[in-house]
Motif scaffolding. Structure first.
Motif: not given
Length: 88
Positions: A32-46
């Motif tokens: 079980l890998d518990f994870s936390g967001y580190t940055e705001p979400p980004l939109h990948d244009e490609e």
């Protein structure tokens, strides 16, 4: 069934916050890998995808013999939480 007395070191009592958990397995254990967001979400244009950076804050390895017990404990706690948090 043997009794197990758990100790909790004071520096671990606060725990860590996780935004999500990823479950996977090997031949010998479930991870079980518990994870936390580190940055705001980004939109990948490609790809037109939303990309969310995260970091594993805790990895827990569980032997197969304990997975059913873990699932039972989670179900019991979820049921208790639901009955305590019913809309009024």
């Amino acid at each position: 069934m043997p009794q197990i007395k758990l100790g909790l070191p004071p520096d671990k009592a606060a725990g860590v916050f996780a935004d999500f958990v990823r479950a996977w397995h090997t031949k010998d254990c479930f991870i079980l890998d518990f994870s936390g967001y580190t940055e705001p979400p980004l939109h990948d244009e490609e790809t037109d995808d939303i990309v969310q950076q995260s970091m594993v804050v805790s990895r827990v390895r569980v032997p197969p013999s304990q997975v059913f017990e873990l699932m039972k404990a989670l179900e019991q706690q979820l049921s208790a939480w639901e009955s305590e948090n019913k809309p009024k």
